[in-house]
Design a protein around this motif. Structure first.
Motif, PDB file in Angstrom:
ATOM      1  N   ARG A 199       0.829  -1.196   0.000  1.00 53.35           N
ATOM      2  CA  ARG A 199       0.000   0.000   0.000  1.00 53.35           C
ATOM      3  C   ARG A 199       0.870   1.255   0.000  1.00 53.35           C
ATOM      4  N   PRO A 200       0.325   2.422  -0.337  1.00 55.29           N
ATOM      5  CA  PRO A 200       1.128   3.654  -0.351  1.00 55.29           C
ATOM      6  C   PRO A 200       1.764   3.961   1.000  1.00 55.29           C
ATOM      7  N   SER A 201       1.153   3.460   2.090  1.00 56.59           N
ATOM      8  CA  SER A 201       1.697   3.668   3.435  1.00 56.59           C
ATOM      9  C   SER A 201       2.933   2.830   3.703  1.00 56.59           C
ATOM     10  N   GLY A 202       3.271   1.914   2.771  1.00 55.11           N
ATOM     11  CA  GLY A 202       4.395   0.998   2.978  1.00 55.11           C
ATOM     12  C   GLY A 202       3.979  -0.334   3.556  1.00 55.11           C
ATOM     13  N   GLU A 203       2.720  -0.466   3.980  1.00 56.38           N
ATOM     14  CA  GLU A 203       2.238  -1.723   4.551  1.00 56.38           C
ATOM     15  C   GLU A 203       2.187  -2.816   3.484  1.00 56.38           C
ATOM     16  N   ILE A 204       2.536  -4.022   3.900  1.00 52.37           N
ATOM     17  CA  ILE A 204       2.420  -5.199   3.035  1.00 52.37           C
ATOM     18  C   ILE A 204       1.226  -6.009   3.506  1.00 52.37           C
ATOM     19  N   GLN A 205       0.326  -6.369   2.602  1.00 56.32           N
ATOM     20  CA  GLN A 205      -0.800  -7.185   3.027  1.00 56.32           C
ATOM     21  C   GLN A 205      -1.167  -8.204   1.949  1.00 56.32           C
ATOM     22  N   TRP A 206      -1.760  -9.301   2.437  1.00 53.91           N
ATOM     23  CA  TRP A 206      -2.199 -10.379   1.555  1.00 53.91           C
ATOM     24  C   TRP A 206      -3.592 -10.079   1.030  1.00 53.91           C
ATOM     25  N   ILE A 207      -3.797 -10.358  -0.261  1.00 46.76           N
ATOM     26  CA  ILE A 207      -5.131 -10.266  -0.842  1.00 46.76           C
ATOM     27  C   ILE A 207      -5.408 -11.539  -1.648  1.00 46.76           C
ATOM     28  N   GLU A 208      -6.683 -11.821  -1.819  1.00 51.69           N
ATOM     29  CA  GLU A 208      -7.115 -12.870  -2.733  1.00 51.69           C
ATOM     30  C   GLU A 208      -7.839 -12.204  -3.896  1.00 51.69           C
ATOM     31  N   MET A 209      -7.503 -12.592  -5.125  1.00 53.45           N
ATOM     32  CA  MET A 209      -8.124 -12.004  -6.310  1.00 53.45           C
ATOM     33  C   MET A 209      -8.786 -13.101  -7.135  1.00 53.45           C
ATOM     34  N   ARG A 210     -10.002 -12.809  -7.603  1.00 49.54           N
ATOM     35  CA  ARG A 210     -10.721 -13.703  -8.513  1.00 49.54           C
ATOM     36  C   ARG A 210     -11.048 -12.923  -9.781  1.00 49.54           C
ATOM     37  N   LEU A 211     -10.672 -13.471 -10.916  1.00 49.67           N
ATOM     38  CA  LEU A 211     -10.869 -12.824 -12.202  1.00 49.67           C
ATOM     39  C   LEU A 211     -11.919 -13.587 -13.010  1.00 49.67           C
ATOM     40  N   SER A 212     -12.868 -12.845 -13.611  1.00 47.50           N
ATOM     41  CA  SER A 212     -13.914 -13.464 -14.426  1.00 47.50           C
ATOM     42  C   SER A 212     -14.178 -12.614 -15.661  1.00 47.50           C
ATOM     43  N   GLU A 234      15.691   4.668   7.010  1.00 47.05           N
ATOM     44  CA  GLU A 234      14.416   5.068   6.434  1.00 47.05           C
ATOM     45  C   GLU A 234      14.477   4.984   4.915  1.00 47.05           C
ATOM     46  N   ASN A 235      13.451   4.364   4.342  1.00 46.35           N
ATOM     47  CA  ASN A 235      13.321   4.283   2.889  1.00 46.35           C
ATOM     48  C   ASN A 235      12.134   5.162   2.499  1.00 46.35           C
ATOM     49  N   ILE A 236      12.428   6.440   2.235  1.00 48.73           N
ATOM     50  CA  ILE A 236      11.365   7.415   1.983  1.00 48.73           C
ATOM     51  C   ILE A 236      10.546   7.048   0.754  1.00 48.73           C
ATOM     52  N   ALA A 237      11.212   6.583  -0.294  1.00 48.75           N
ATOM     53  CA  ALA A 237      10.531   6.295  -1.560  1.00 48.75           C
ATOM     54  C   ALA A 237       9.401   5.281  -1.372  1.00 48.75           C
ATOM     55  N   ASP A 238       9.654   4.246  -0.551  1.00 48.49           N
ATOM     56  CA  ASP A 238       8.655   3.192  -0.343  1.00 48.49           C
ATOM     57  C   ASP A 238       7.898   3.330   0.965  1.00 48.49           C
ATOM     58  N   GLN A 239       8.159   4.435   1.715  1.00 49.21           N
ATOM     59  CA  GLN A 239       7.517   4.653   3.013  1.00 49.21           C
ATOM     60  C   GLN A 239       7.742   3.461   3.945  1.00 49.21           C
ATOM     61  N   GLN A 240       9.006   3.013   3.995  1.00 57.34           N
ATOM     62  CA  GLN A 240       9.332   1.833   4.779  1.00 57.34           C
ATOM     63  C   GLN A 240      10.582   2.057   5.625  1.00 57.34           C
ATOM     64  N   THR A 262      11.619  -5.489   6.633  1.00 56.01           N
ATOM     65  CA  THR A 262      11.074  -4.283   6.015  1.00 56.01           C
ATOM     66  C   THR A 262       9.724  -3.999   6.649  1.00 56.01           C
ATOM     67  N   LEU A 263       9.588  -2.798   7.237  1.00 58.72           N
ATOM     68  CA  LEU A 263       8.383  -2.438   7.980  1.00 58.72           C
ATOM     69  C   LEU A 263       7.863  -1.079   7.522  1.00 58.72           C
ATOM     70  N   PRO A 264       6.554  -0.848   7.616  1.00 53.43           N
ATOM     71  CA  PRO A 264       6.014   0.442   7.160  1.00 53.43           C
ATOM     72  C   PRO A 264       6.327   1.567   8.149  1.00 53.43           C
ATOM     73  N   LEU A 265       6.678   2.733   7.607  1.00 56.81           N
ATOM     74  CA  LEU A 265       6.893   3.926   8.440  1.00 56.81           C
ATOM     75  C   LEU A 265       5.586   4.387   9.059  1.00 56.81           C
ATOM     76  N   ALA A 266       5.675   4.932  10.274  1.00 51.87           N
ATOM     77  CA  ALA A 266       4.501   5.583  10.859  1.00 51.87           C
ATOM     78  C   ALA A 266       4.247   6.895  10.139  1.00 51.87           C
ATOM     79  N   ASP A 267       3.007   7.320  10.105  1.00 48.86           N
ATOM     80  CA  ASP A 267       2.678   8.603   9.499  1.00 48.86           C
ATOM     81  C   ASP A 267       3.395   9.721  10.249  1.00 48.86           C
TER      82      ASP A 267
END
Length: 342
Positions: free
Chosen positions: A90-103, A263-269, A335-340
């Motif tokens: 996500r733009p915040s740097g957070e990494i998350q799992w998603i499930e996608m179904r395509l039809s 700090e990795n400013i580009a990736d907010q991480q 690799t962890l997301p930066l706080a706002d």
């Protein structure tokens, strides 16, 4: 990407916007996003007008590749529905799992692909806990109890052999420790929501100082910026486990341990590294550092700690990697997301 004139009528748009799943409509050839409902904003972390202009693969933290995603899009457009899981950033740097179904989707004789996306972070965490606790009960407890049972059968004939009683005591002690591990793992969900804004440097300094005082013969280096994360107390446990592994699994003669955070400013991480000049991690113990979900490769069931670390880092929307693993040095990176910013 160029925006499309594609749009649903107001009634269909209102329907999709009421759903608690992300809905996006894609170009059937290259995957460009033509439409996104309100919930898609929550899943991806981008406003709908921003989603219309990005390449969806650019938000992927690892897989699928661009070519793989396009193949799935094109297959779905031909009537072969697709379902898969992947990690996004996500733009915040957070990494998350998603499930996608395509039809397949046809609108006014035009071919599109509709994607239904769910946030499955909680599911992945609970699955990890289940696998690990199942491993502990199914394999570790059984093995230790077999040792206890086997040794007690020898007591009648060798009741004066202190070595047997020492082995029994050690096995029982290990069973108690494993019970503690199980209790700690089942408490992870309860603790994960209590988060505060924390300076990573402060957490790392505290851990390094503890070990520096206890093991002054090791060459210690702390190289950390003041960078902030929204974290719970479990994150300190993860740092402790990784530093403890570097200390306990290596000879201390000429051992260098470096703990860094930047700090990795580009990736907010935030990039945290634990570097040591000790022996490589054995292949059989590397699985949790490669993102595996099934802990069947634990060496004799003893190295549960790395699975706990992986779980904690995932809960903080981060990634755990083994960047180097050779006789000269090991590098474990978190690799962890930066706080706002405040």
């Amino acid at each position: 990407m160029t925006k499309s004139s594609f749009e649903f009528d107001d009634e269909i748009d209102r329907f999709y916007s009421c759903l608690e799943v992300g809905v996006t409509v894609h170009n059937s050839q290259n995957g460009d996003i033509y439409y996104a409902n309100d919930y898609a904003e929550d899943v991806y972390g981008y406003a709908k007008d921003k989603l219309d202009t990005i390449d969806i693969i650019d938000v992927s933290s690892d897989s699928p590749s661009k070519s793989e995603f396009i193949k799935r899009i094109q297959a779905a457009a031909q009537g072969q529905s697709q379902q898969f899981e992947w990690q996004i950033q996500r733009p915040s740097g957070e990494i998350q799992w998603i499930e996608m179904r395509l039809s397949q989707l046809s609108v006014e004789d035009q071919s599109y692909v509709i994607a239904v996306t769910r946030d499955i972070d909680d599911y992945k965490m609970k699955l990890r806990h289940f696998h690990l606790l199942n491993r502990i009960v199914r394999h570790n407890f059984r093995n230790k109890l077999q040792i206890v049972s086997g040794r007690f059968t020898q007591i009648d004939d060798q009741y004066d052999d202190n070595q047997i009683f020492d082995q029994i005591r050690r096995a029982i002690g290990e069973l108690v420790n494993l019970t503690s591990w199980a209790n700690r793992l089942t408490s992870l969900d309860a603790e994960e929501k209590n988060r505060d804004r924390i300076n990573i440097r402060t957490m790392l300094e505290e851990e390094v100082e503890k070990y520096k005082n206890r093991y002054p013969e090791i060459n210690w280096t702390l190289d950390s910026e003041s960078v902030y994360i929204n974290a719970n107390p479990l994150l300190q446990r993860a740092f402790h486990e990784l530093i403890d592994n570097a200390v306990k699994h290596n000879s201390h003669e000429n051992l260098d341990i470096t703990v860094s955070a930047s700090e990795n400013i580009a990736d907010q991480q935030i990039d945290v590294q634990i570097i040591d000049t000790g022996q490589p991690i054995p292949d059989i113990e590397i699985t949790p550092l490669l993102g595996g979900d099934e802990p069947d490769q634990l060496k004799h069931g003893e190295n549960v700690g790395l699975w706990e670390v992986q779980t904690i880092i995932n809960q903080h929307q981060g990634i755990l990697r083994l960047k180097e693993n050779n006789p000269e040095r090991k590098i474990i990176e978190l690799t962890l997301p930066l706080a706002d910013p405040q």
